[in-house]
Design a protein around this motif. Structure first.
Motif, PDB file in Angstrom:
ATOM      1  N   PHE A   1      -7.778  -1.873  -0.415  1.00 52.76           N
ATOM      2  CA  PHE A   1      -8.137  -0.938  -1.475  1.00 52.76           C
ATOM      3  C   PHE A   1      -7.281   0.317  -1.465  1.00 52.76           C
ATOM      4  CE2 PHE A   1     -12.065  -3.152  -0.155  1.00 52.76           C
ATOM      5  CZ  PHE A   1     -12.303  -3.858  -1.328  1.00 52.76           C
ATOM      6  N   THR A   2      -7.012   0.833  -2.654  1.00 55.30           N
ATOM      7  CA  THR A   2      -6.319   2.115  -2.758  1.00 55.30           C
ATOM      8  C   THR A   2      -7.272   3.210  -2.274  1.00 55.30           C
ATOM      9  OG1 THR A   2      -7.087   2.557  -4.999  1.00 55.30           O
ATOM     10  CG2 THR A   2      -5.011   1.303  -4.773  1.00 55.30           C
TER      11      THR A   2
ATOM     12  N   LEU B   1      -2.879  -3.962  -2.658  1.00 54.52           N
ATOM     13  CA  LEU B   1      -2.804  -2.587  -3.150  1.00 54.52           C
ATOM     14  C   LEU B   1      -2.057  -2.472  -4.469  1.00 54.52           C
ATOM     15  CD1 LEU B   1      -2.127  -0.757   0.236  1.00 54.52           C
ATOM     16  CD2 LEU B   1      -4.313  -1.109  -0.940  1.00 54.52           C
TER      17      LEU B   1
ATOM     18  N   GLU C   1     -10.147   3.631  -4.712  1.00 48.20           N
ATOM     19  CA  GLU C   1     -11.121   2.533  -4.634  1.00 48.20           C
ATOM     20  C   GLU C   1     -11.975   2.638  -3.370  1.00 48.20           C
ATOM     21  OE1 GLU C   1      -9.117  -1.332  -6.712  1.00 48.20           O
ATOM     22  OE2 GLU C   1      -8.173  -0.621  -4.862  1.00 48.20           O
TER      23      GLU C   1
ATOM     24  N   GLU D   1      -5.136  -2.378  -8.749  1.00 48.98           N
ATOM     25  CA  GLU D   1      -6.188  -1.375  -8.574  1.00 48.98           C
ATOM     26  C   GLU D   1      -7.157  -1.443  -9.744  1.00 48.98           C
ATOM     27  OE1 GLU D   1      -6.634   3.433  -7.807  1.00 48.98           O
ATOM     28  OE2 GLU D   1      -4.709   2.631  -8.433  1.00 48.98           O
TER      29      GLU D   1
END
Length: 116
Positions: free
Chosen positions: A30-31, A65, A34, A68
């Motif tokens: 996840f970014t 990644l 997120e 998103e």
């Protein structure tokens, strides 16, 4: 024209247990934006990324990644793609990516349509 369709489900409790055992996964999946979401939303986003990979033909080398999930002011989700995911989408002629997320009764699910 539909280029690809993908669907995935994720048991939220099992996903949470995995994250507890391997917290480094959060940074791989996840970014930073997120990663601030609650566990049910993370599970739904993971399912969405899996569904997107399926819709793109599940090629190797996609970075988690590079896809998103963002939500607009009313909560509608959409993908922001870049890097490896954007390159694969472009190679297939994908112009639009539609995504639907849900979580209920301990299950997170996602459905993705890639359209030319």
């Amino acid at each position: 024209m539909i280029i690809g369709v993908g669907i995935d489900v994720c048991e939220i409790a099992r996903f949470a247990e995995t994250i507890e055992r391997r917290p480094g996964l959060v940074k791989r999946l996840f970014t930073s934006t997120e990663a601030t979401k609650p566990m049910a939303s993370l599970a739904a986003r993971f399912a969405a990324k899996e569904a997107l990979a399926k819709a793109l033909g599940a090629p190797s080398g996609l970075s988690w990644l590079d896809a998103e999930i963002e939500t607009d002011e009313v909560g509608k989700p959409s993908f922001r793609v870049r890097g490896t995911v954007a390159a694969r989408a472009a190679a297939l002629g994908v112009a639009n990516i539609h995504v639907s997320l849900s979580h209920d009764a301990g299950i997170a699910s996602a459905f993705v349509i890639c359209e030319a």
